[in-house]
Design a protein around this motif. Structure first.
Motif, PDB file in Angstrom:
ATOM      1  N   ASN A 198       7.849 -16.530  14.885  1.00  0.00           N
ATOM      2  CA  ASN A 198       9.237 -16.703  14.455  1.00  0.00           C
ATOM      3  C   ASN A 198       9.399 -16.363  12.969  1.00  0.00           C
ATOM      4  N   GLU A 199       8.759 -15.265  12.571  1.00  0.00           N
ATOM      5  CA  GLU A 199       8.849 -14.776  11.193  1.00  0.00           C
ATOM      6  C   GLU A 199       9.441 -13.374  11.201  1.00  0.00           C
ATOM      7  N   ASP A 200      10.212 -13.070  10.190  1.00  0.00           N
ATOM      8  CA  ASP A 200      10.676 -11.701  10.007  1.00  0.00           C
ATOM      9  C   ASP A 200       9.537 -10.921   9.345  1.00  0.00           C
ATOM     10  N   PRO A 201       8.978  -9.901  10.018  1.00  0.00           N
ATOM     11  CA  PRO A 201       7.837  -9.186   9.434  1.00  0.00           C
ATOM     12  C   PRO A 201       8.166  -8.517   8.102  1.00  0.00           C
ATOM     13  N   TRP A 202       9.420  -8.112   7.924  1.00  0.00           N
ATOM     14  CA  TRP A 202       9.826  -7.492   6.649  1.00  0.00           C
ATOM     15  C   TRP A 202       9.815  -8.518   5.527  1.00  0.00           C
ATOM     16  N   GLU A 203      10.290  -9.719   5.828  1.00  0.00           N
ATOM     17  CA  GLU A 203      10.271 -10.794   4.826  1.00  0.00           C
ATOM     18  C   GLU A 203       8.836 -11.165   4.480  1.00  0.00           C
ATOM     19  N   ARG A 204       7.980 -11.159   5.468  1.00  0.00           N
ATOM     20  CA  ARG A 204       6.556 -11.460   5.253  1.00  0.00           C
ATOM     21  C   ARG A 204       5.962 -10.467   4.245  1.00  0.00           C
ATOM     22  N   LEU A 205       6.237  -9.180   4.458  1.00  0.00           N
ATOM     23  CA  LEU A 205       5.732  -8.153   3.550  1.00  0.00           C
ATOM     24  C   LEU A 205       6.275  -8.355   2.139  1.00  0.00           C
ATOM     25  N   LYS A 206       7.567  -8.619   2.039  1.00  0.00           N
ATOM     26  CA  LYS A 206       8.181  -8.813   0.710  1.00  0.00           C
ATOM     27  C   LYS A 206       7.576 -10.006  -0.015  1.00  0.00           C
ATOM     28  N   LYS A 207       7.337 -11.077   0.725  1.00  0.00           N
ATOM     29  CA  LYS A 207       6.772 -12.285   0.102  1.00  0.00           C
ATOM     30  C   LYS A 207       5.338 -12.049  -0.377  1.00  0.00           C
ATOM     31  N   ILE A 208       4.556 -11.308   0.427  1.00  0.00           N
ATOM     32  CA  ILE A 208       3.183 -10.988   0.003  1.00  0.00           C
ATOM     33  C   ILE A 208       3.234 -10.163  -1.284  1.00  0.00           C
ATOM     34  N   LYS A 209       4.107  -9.159  -1.310  1.00  0.00           N
ATOM     35  CA  LYS A 209       4.186  -8.265  -2.469  1.00  0.00           C
ATOM     36  C   LYS A 209       4.668  -8.994  -3.722  1.00  0.00           C
ATOM     37  N   SER A 210       5.474 -10.028  -3.545  1.00  0.00           N
ATOM     38  CA  SER A 210       5.981 -10.769  -4.706  1.00  0.00           C
ATOM     39  C   SER A 210       4.868 -11.530  -5.424  1.00  0.00           C
ATOM     40  N   ILE A 211       3.749 -11.770  -4.720  1.00  0.00           N
ATOM     41  CA  ILE A 211       2.613 -12.493  -5.312  1.00  0.00           C
ATOM     42  C   ILE A 211       1.473 -11.549  -5.664  1.00  0.00           C
ATOM     43  N   VAL A 212       1.182 -10.614  -4.750  1.00  0.00           N
ATOM     44  CA  VAL A 212       0.060  -9.679  -4.967  1.00  0.00           C
ATOM     45  C   VAL A 212       0.557  -8.507  -5.812  1.00  0.00           C
ATOM     46  N   LYS A 213       0.264  -8.548  -7.100  1.00  0.00           N
ATOM     47  CA  LYS A 213       0.803  -7.564  -8.048  1.00  0.00           C
ATOM     48  C   LYS A 213      -0.206  -6.469  -8.419  1.00  0.00           C
ATOM     49  N   LYS A 214      -1.491  -6.799  -8.350  1.00  0.00           N
ATOM     50  CA  LYS A 214      -2.518  -5.860  -8.848  1.00  0.00           C
ATOM     51  C   LYS A 214      -3.204  -5.069  -7.743  1.00  0.00           C
ATOM     52  N   THR A 215      -3.420  -5.708  -6.611  1.00  0.00           N
ATOM     53  CA  THR A 215      -4.200  -5.091  -5.532  1.00  0.00           C
ATOM     54  C   THR A 215      -3.279  -4.359  -4.560  1.00  0.00           C
ATOM     55  N   PRO A 216      -3.555  -3.096  -4.245  1.00  0.00           N
ATOM     56  CA  PRO A 216      -2.719  -2.364  -3.289  1.00  0.00           C
ATOM     57  C   PRO A 216      -2.682  -3.044  -1.918  1.00  0.00           C
ATOM     58  N   LEU A 217      -1.498  -3.044  -1.313  1.00  0.00           N
ATOM     59  CA  LEU A 217      -1.348  -3.545   0.051  1.00  0.00           C
ATOM     60  C   LEU A 217      -1.540  -2.387   1.021  1.00  0.00           C
ATOM     61  N   GLN A 218      -2.157  -2.686   2.154  1.00  0.00           N
ATOM     62  CA  GLN A 218      -2.493  -1.645   3.126  1.00  0.00           C
ATOM     63  C   GLN A 218      -2.013  -2.043   4.512  1.00  0.00           C
ATOM     64  N   MET A 219      -1.636  -1.052   5.309  1.00  0.00           N
ATOM     65  CA  MET A 219      -1.207  -1.315   6.687  1.00  0.00           C
ATOM     66  C   MET A 219      -1.815  -0.282   7.631  1.00  0.00           C
ATOM     67  N   LEU A 220      -1.761  -0.590   8.928  1.00  0.00           N
ATOM     68  CA  LEU A 220      -2.215   0.325   9.975  1.00  0.00           C
ATOM     69  C   LEU A 220      -0.993   0.789  10.760  1.00  0.00           C
ATOM     70  N   LEU A 221      -0.845   2.104  10.908  1.00  0.00           N
ATOM     71  CA  LEU A 221       0.307   2.686  11.593  1.00  0.00           C
ATOM     72  C   LEU A 221      -0.177   3.611  12.701  1.00  0.00           C
ATOM     73  N   ARG A 222       0.418   3.476  13.900  1.00  0.00           N
ATOM     74  CA  ARG A 222      -0.010   4.288  15.046  1.00  0.00           C
ATOM     75  C   ARG A 222       0.727   5.625  15.125  1.00  0.00           C
ATOM     76  N   GLY A 223       0.866   6.298  14.009  1.00  0.00           N
ATOM     77  CA  GLY A 223       1.505   7.606  14.002  1.00  0.00           C
ATOM     78  C   GLY A 223       2.884   7.586  14.627  1.00  0.00           C
ATOM     79  N   GLN A 224       3.105   8.452  15.606  1.00  0.00           N
ATOM     80  CA  GLN A 224       4.429   8.557  16.250  1.00  0.00           C
ATOM     81  C   GLN A 224       4.783   7.287  17.021  1.00  0.00           C
ATOM     82  N   ASN A 225       3.795   6.438  17.315  1.00  0.00           N
ATOM     83  CA  ASN A 225       4.057   5.157  17.990  1.00  0.00           C
ATOM     84  C   ASN A 225       4.493   4.075  17.002  1.00  0.00           C
ATOM     85  N   ILE A 226       4.388   4.332  15.718  1.00  0.00           N
ATOM     86  CA  ILE A 226       4.667   3.372  14.634  1.00  0.00           C
ATOM     87  C   ILE A 226       3.816   2.122  14.860  1.00  0.00           C
ATOM     88  N   LEU A 227       4.452   1.017  15.321  1.00  0.00           N
ATOM     89  CA  LEU A 227       3.697  -0.210  15.611  1.00  0.00           C
ATOM     90  C   LEU A 227       3.896  -0.629  17.064  1.00  0.00           C
TER      91      LEU A 227
END
Length: 462
Positions: free
Chosen positions: A59-88
């Motif tokens: 029951n979380e908005d995944p976009w809000e989750r990403l924004k909240k992580i980025k608001s704290i993690v300032k130095k280390t690059p964030l990484q994700m896995l994307l299934r190409g044309q399938n996205i997620l």
């Protein structure tokens, strides 16, 4: 001193592999600052199944989750896995949807996007790669690793060259089933690095008990980075432990850039969470034990559990061995696709159906028909002609890229949802998982906002 970059997976792949991506943001939020200060190359924290799990279970908005992580993690690059044309998701989306999804991902803080296609058909990742580069993010092209008569070092080195020519900033060898042997890891990394000039990373799982050895061999061959998980959430079906790999590599003269003091703090934070999920049953001790039979049958753990479930539902569990023997035959018939989503489910279910009906391909799954038609991309090898005939009937295979046959969908869906949602991020969530997203939107509408809660709290105090 050779630098080996370490990507921490506890926020995505490790918790996806061990506890089905059920780690809520609030559980790990307090340790984000320490993760940022530990010296990691990147934190894998999004993509894969996180998007689905956030909407469906947490029951979380995944976009809000990403924004909240980025608001704290300032130095280390964030990484994700994307299934190409399938996205997620689990189907191909039109190009406009792929581009919009990547634009928003980068806008909200994604720095490195690891892009893969289940068949290593790079027509299926070209748009995602192009948009990632356009948005100024790091595009990591991926080679899905598997073992078959048609896959060898030369084949993989050619794929690496293709990725470099597409503009990839780096390459990841993605060994999702933990199959890569130490000597092969050495030869593969060495062979690819002789072919390309961009960095090469290795991703594996401890499922079969050989990932640590493979990582060490890859380091000797000149690998630029590896994926690990903090030890409380490592091993089994997850990645090798971060602290162990750091110490082993340091002893061998490599520099990981990590602070062992910070790693100890991070692990101490996750220890009680591990204990909690063990006690609740969310973490099954079985997934922590190596299952080396996977080196023979190449069946990932999730695929095996799915086949067992199907057989139990048909009161035919005694046919498991027959199904396990049928899997490699079906895989050969289909041109040796890597057993990764969605191909693992497709091959496993077709093998199960072949055994239960008592006749091979008496019933061809609609997904297998779509695969033979070309809706998932080009098969790595030649598909058995008899299977093609049964699958296609009078239909003709698709010529070119399946996504080229899809109508643009983003603006149309945005218009359709204008009275239901207020953001383009919600439109993308809906496009990825329509029914699940709709249910999430309903729950969110019923839930009081943080501002409302503050007002209510203040009024009670007054």
């Amino acid at each position: 001193m050779k630098k080996i970059h370490i990507t921490e997976t506890v926020l995505r792949d490790a918790n996806q592999s061990l506890i089905a991506t059920r780690l809520p943001y609030d559980k790990f939020a307090p340790i984000l600052k320490d993760l940022d200060d530990a010296g990691y190359y990147s934190l894998e924290c999004w993509g894969g199944a996180t998007f689905d799990s956030c909407l469906r279970y947490l029951n979380e908005d995944p976009w809000e989750r990403l924004k909240k992580i980025k608001s704290i993690v300032k130095k280390t690059p964030l990484q994700m896995l994307l299934r190409g044309q399938n996205i997620l998701g689990y189907k191909h989306y039109p190009d406009d949807v792929v581009r919009e999804f990547i634009k928003k991902s980068v806008y909200h803080g994604m720095d490195i996007i690891r892009i893969f296609d289940a068949l290593n058909d790079y027509d299926n990742i070209a748009v995602a790669m192009d948009e990632t580069i356009k948005q100024g993010a790091h595009a990591q092209g991926t080679i899905v690793y598997t073992v078959s008569p048609i896959h060898d070092v030369k084949n993989y080195a050619n794929l690496a060259k293709q990725l470099e020519n597409m503009g990839a900033n780096s390459i990841c060898i993605k060994d999702m089933a933990g199959l890569i042997m130490p000597d092969i890891a050495y030869d593969l990394v060495k062979g690819i690095k002789e072919e390309v000039k961009i960095p090469v990373f290795l991703h594996s799982h401890c499922t079969n008990g050989i990932a640590e050895m493979a990582y060490y061999s890859a380091a000797q061959a000149g690998v630029d980075g590896i994926d690990t998980a903090i030890s409380s959430f490592s091993s089994g079906t997850a990645q090798p432990p971060t602290e162990t790999m750091h110490q082993a590599l340091k002893s061998a003269g490599f520099d990981t850039g990590l602070s062992i003091e910070k790693l100890t703090e991070i692990n101490n934070f996750f220890k009680p969470i591990r204990q909690e999920v063990l006690e609740s049953g969310l973490l099954d001790p079985k997934v922590l034990t190596p299952q080396p039979q996977g080196l023979t049958n190449q069946i990932p753990g999730g695929m095996l559990s799915n086949m067992i479930s199907q057989l139990k539902a048909q009161n035919s569990i005694e046919k498991l061995e027959a199904v396990l023997a049928e899997v490699p035959r079906v895989r050969e018939d289909l041109g040796y696709p890597p057993l990764v989503t969605p191909m693992s489910q497709m091959v496993g279910t077709q093998a199960t159906v072949n055994v239960l009906t008592g006749e091979r391909y008496k019933m061809v799954l609609k997904e297998v028909k779509a695969y033979c038609k070309g809706e998932y991309g080009k098969a790595p090898g030649k598909i058995n002609e008899e299977v093609m005939k049964k699958a296609l009937g009078n239909d003709s295979p698709i010529v070119g890229r399946y996504a080229d046959t899809l109508e643009p969908a983003f603006e149309k869906t945005k218009e359709m949802l204008k009275d239901k949602v207020s953001t383009e991020e919600d439109v993308l969530s809906y496009l990825a998982f329509p029914q699940i997203a709709e249910e999430f939107f309903k729950k969110r509408a019923e839930k009081p906002s943080e501002e409302q809660l503050r007002k209510e709290t203040n009024s009670e105090v007054i």
